[in-house]
Scaffold this motif. Sequence first.
Motif, PDB file in Angstrom:
ATOM      1  N   ASP A  14      -1.680 -19.080  19.621  1.00  0.00           N
ATOM      2  CA  ASP A  14      -1.304 -18.098  20.635  1.00  0.00           C
ATOM      3  C   ASP A  14      -1.312 -16.659  20.125  1.00  0.00           C
ATOM      4  N   MET A  15      -1.882 -16.432  18.950  1.00  0.00           N
ATOM      5  CA  MET A  15      -2.011 -15.054  18.473  1.00  0.00           C
ATOM      6  C   MET A  15      -3.085 -15.008  17.387  1.00  0.00           C
ATOM      7  N   LEU A  16      -3.439 -13.792  17.004  1.00  0.00           N
ATOM      8  CA  LEU A  16      -4.470 -13.599  15.992  1.00  0.00           C
ATOM      9  C   LEU A  16      -3.955 -12.705  14.876  1.00  0.00           C
ATOM     10  N   LEU A  17      -4.315 -13.053  13.654  1.00  0.00           N
ATOM     11  CA  LEU A  17      -4.134 -12.142  12.529  1.00  0.00           C
ATOM     12  C   LEU A  17      -5.494 -11.538  12.211  1.00  0.00           C
ATOM     13  N   LEU A  18      -5.530 -10.228  12.069  1.00  0.00           N
ATOM     14  CA  LEU A  18      -6.782  -9.531  11.791  1.00  0.00           C
ATOM     15  C   LEU A  18      -6.725  -8.974  10.371  1.00  0.00           C
ATOM     16  N   SER A  19      -7.601  -9.492   9.513  1.00  0.00           N
ATOM     17  CA  SER A  19      -7.604  -9.068   8.111  1.00  0.00           C
ATOM     18  C   SER A  19      -8.214  -7.680   7.960  1.00  0.00           C
ATOM     19  N   SER A  20      -8.080  -7.114   6.774  1.00  0.00           N
ATOM     20  CA  SER A  20      -8.595  -5.761   6.527  1.00  0.00           C
ATOM     21  C   SER A  20     -10.111  -5.697   6.583  1.00  0.00           C
ATOM     22  N   ASP A  21     -10.785  -6.852   6.406  1.00  0.00           N
ATOM     23  CA  ASP A  21     -12.251  -6.879   6.516  1.00  0.00           C
ATOM     24  C   ASP A  21     -12.691  -7.469   7.853  1.00  0.00           C
ATOM     25  N   ASP A  22     -11.816  -7.326   8.878  1.00  0.00           N
ATOM     26  CA  ASP A  22     -12.138  -7.653  10.271  1.00  0.00           C
ATOM     27  C   ASP A  22     -12.457  -9.125  10.517  1.00  0.00           C
ATOM     28  N   VAL A  23     -11.695 -10.001   9.913  1.00  0.00           N
ATOM     29  CA  VAL A  23     -11.806 -11.427  10.213  1.00  0.00           C
ATOM     30  C   VAL A  23     -10.551 -11.858  10.958  1.00  0.00           C
ATOM     31  N   LYS A  24     -10.764 -12.546  12.103  1.00  0.00           N
ATOM     32  CA  LYS A  24      -9.638 -12.995  12.919  1.00  0.00           C
ATOM     33  C   LYS A  24      -9.221 -14.416  12.531  1.00  0.00           C
ATOM     34  N   PHE A  25      -7.910 -14.632  12.461  1.00  0.00           N
ATOM     35  CA  PHE A  25      -7.356 -15.957  12.197  1.00  0.00           C
ATOM     36  C   PHE A  25      -6.519 -16.361  13.400  1.00  0.00           C
ATOM     37  N   CYS A  26      -6.907 -17.477  14.061  1.00  0.00           N
ATOM     38  CA  CYS A  26      -6.133 -17.995  15.186  1.00  0.00           C
ATOM     39  C   CYS A  26      -4.919 -18.747  14.641  1.00  0.00           C
ATOM     40  N   VAL A  27      -3.744 -18.267  14.940  1.00  0.00           N
ATOM     41  CA  VAL A  27      -2.535 -18.843  14.366  1.00  0.00           C
ATOM     42  C   VAL A  27      -1.495 -19.109  15.446  1.00  0.00           C
ATOM     43  N   HIS A  28      -0.394 -19.719  15.024  1.00  0.00           N
ATOM     44  CA  HIS A  28       0.670 -20.101  15.948  1.00  0.00           C
ATOM     45  C   HIS A  28       1.940 -19.328  15.607  1.00  0.00           C
ATOM     46  N   ARG A  29       2.477 -18.665  16.581  1.00  0.00           N
ATOM     47  CA  ARG A  29       3.699 -17.902  16.350  1.00  0.00           C
ATOM     48  C   ARG A  29       4.835 -18.790  15.851  1.00  0.00           C
ATOM     49  N   CYS A  30       4.932 -19.993  16.401  1.00  0.00           N
ATOM     50  CA  CYS A  30       6.042 -20.872  16.027  1.00  0.00           C
ATOM     51  C   CYS A  30       5.972 -21.239  14.541  1.00  0.00           C
ATOM     52  N   ILE A  31       4.753 -21.432  14.014  1.00  0.00           N
ATOM     53  CA  ILE A  31       4.604 -21.791  12.607  1.00  0.00           C
ATOM     54  C   ILE A  31       4.928 -20.599  11.713  1.00  0.00           C
ATOM     55  N   LEU A  32       4.416 -19.431  12.066  1.00  0.00           N
ATOM     56  CA  LEU A  32       4.701 -18.240  11.265  1.00  0.00           C
ATOM     57  C   LEU A  32       6.188 -17.902  11.297  1.00  0.00           C
ATOM     58  N   ALA A  33       6.812 -18.041  12.464  1.00  0.00           N
ATOM     59  CA  ALA A  33       8.242 -17.735  12.590  1.00  0.00           C
ATOM     60  C   ALA A  33       9.088 -18.709  11.772  1.00  0.00           C
ATOM     61  N   ALA A  34       8.690 -19.993  11.753  1.00  0.00           N
ATOM     62  CA  ALA A  34       9.444 -20.984  10.995  1.00  0.00           C
ATOM     63  C   ALA A  34       9.302 -20.759   9.491  1.00  0.00           C
ATOM     64  N   ALA A  35       8.152 -20.220   9.077  1.00  0.00           N
ATOM     65  CA  ALA A  35       7.883 -20.046   7.643  1.00  0.00           C
ATOM     66  C   ALA A  35       8.365 -18.718   7.096  1.00  0.00           C
ATOM     67  N   SER A  36       8.583 -17.729   7.988  1.00  0.00           N
ATOM     68  CA  SER A  36       8.867 -16.375   7.511  1.00  0.00           C
ATOM     69  C   SER A  36       9.909 -15.669   8.375  1.00  0.00           C
ATOM     70  N   PRO A  37      11.059 -15.306   7.811  1.00  0.00           N
ATOM     71  CA  PRO A  37      12.022 -14.491   8.558  1.00  0.00           C
ATOM     72  C   PRO A  37      11.416 -13.177   9.033  1.00  0.00           C
ATOM     73  N   PHE A  38      10.461 -12.637   8.275  1.00  0.00           N
ATOM     74  CA  PHE A  38       9.782 -11.399   8.675  1.00  0.00           C
ATOM     75  C   PHE A  38       9.130 -11.581  10.041  1.00  0.00           C
ATOM     76  N   PHE A  39       8.341 -12.645  10.208  1.00  0.00           N
ATOM     77  CA  PHE A  39       7.670 -12.878  11.493  1.00  0.00           C
ATOM     78  C   PHE A  39       8.660 -13.356  12.553  1.00  0.00           C
ATOM     79  N   GLU A  40       9.674 -14.095  12.155  1.00  0.00           N
ATOM     80  CA  GLU A  40      10.690 -14.529  13.113  1.00  0.00           C
ATOM     81  C   GLU A  40      11.353 -13.330  13.772  1.00  0.00           C
ATOM     82  N   HIS A  41      11.699 -12.322  12.961  1.00  0.00           N
ATOM     83  CA  HIS A  41      12.325 -11.123  13.521  1.00  0.00           C
ATOM     84  C   HIS A  41      11.331 -10.320  14.351  1.00  0.00           C
ATOM     85  N   MET A  42      10.068 -10.279  13.901  1.00  0.00           N
ATOM     86  CA  MET A  42       9.050  -9.556  14.661  1.00  0.00           C
ATOM     87  C   MET A  42       8.878 -10.151  16.056  1.00  0.00           C
ATOM     88  N   PHE A  43       8.811 -11.490  16.111  1.00  0.00           N
ATOM     89  CA  PHE A  43       8.578 -12.143  17.401  1.00  0.00           C
ATOM     90  C   PHE A  43       9.816 -12.135  18.289  1.00  0.00           C
TER      91      PHE A  43
END
Length: 275
Positions: A14-43
Amino acid sequence: MTHSHNDFYAPGSDMLLLSSDDVKFCVHRCILAAASPFFEHMFALPQPPDDPTNEERRPVIPVSEPSSTVHTLLRFVYPVPHPTTSSLDELSNILGVAVKYDFLGVISSLRKQLITPAYLRDDPVRVFAIASRYEFEHEAQVASRHTLSVNILDCPLSDDFRFITAHSYHRLLVLHKKRSKDAQALLKIPEDVKCLQCSGPYYGAFVPPKWWKEFERMARVDLEIRPTTDVIFSMPFFARAAEASGCARCASSILDSHEFLSDLKRQIDELPATI
């Protein structure tokens, strides 16, 4: 031109991470939030509405890392087999990003990889620097023990040293200096260790075998640099001492002194060996 990286694509992404060399990664907010307080607070912050069925309408989060780094990081985050870092350069790079985004599980995995035998054998001083930089006390202690086998003042300085405190480096120097001093203080020979040819009582005074004089001299030099028994109790080291003695029977005396030498090695090995 922007490219997509499909390794982590799933219908539920449900979201994309865009790297510095313009590559998109299709990722899941729930997984990033569970793994990282940084992303949990962002979301947790108010988000604009998105359409998960349309990739171009999914939220895009640009990151400052290249796609190779993001890809490796996500392999640690997602429930797939974790990668094994191939060098301390790679490990230090991924660890820095994991700390930046507060991926706690990734940090834990990399801490274990940091003190693998290969890294400790090949560059224990750099392992110590990386551990000290991130205040990994256990890993710093493990690495400090392995630094005893190298001349720490003759090791190449990596960029990791730029980020450690003078206190951390001072602890390592103190360990080496104190252990060197204490090990040298143990270099004493009992009077029952003799050589049939070159030692014995002279005018009532004990004269140690010539091999011991050579061994002690060489051992002090080596312990000053590497306060460990790895070198000075090796057979080549004893052979050098016997040859330098100039006595034909000193080699036999060394063999006959194995109990004394084993006990001396044990005493040195039992000295404090970590910061």
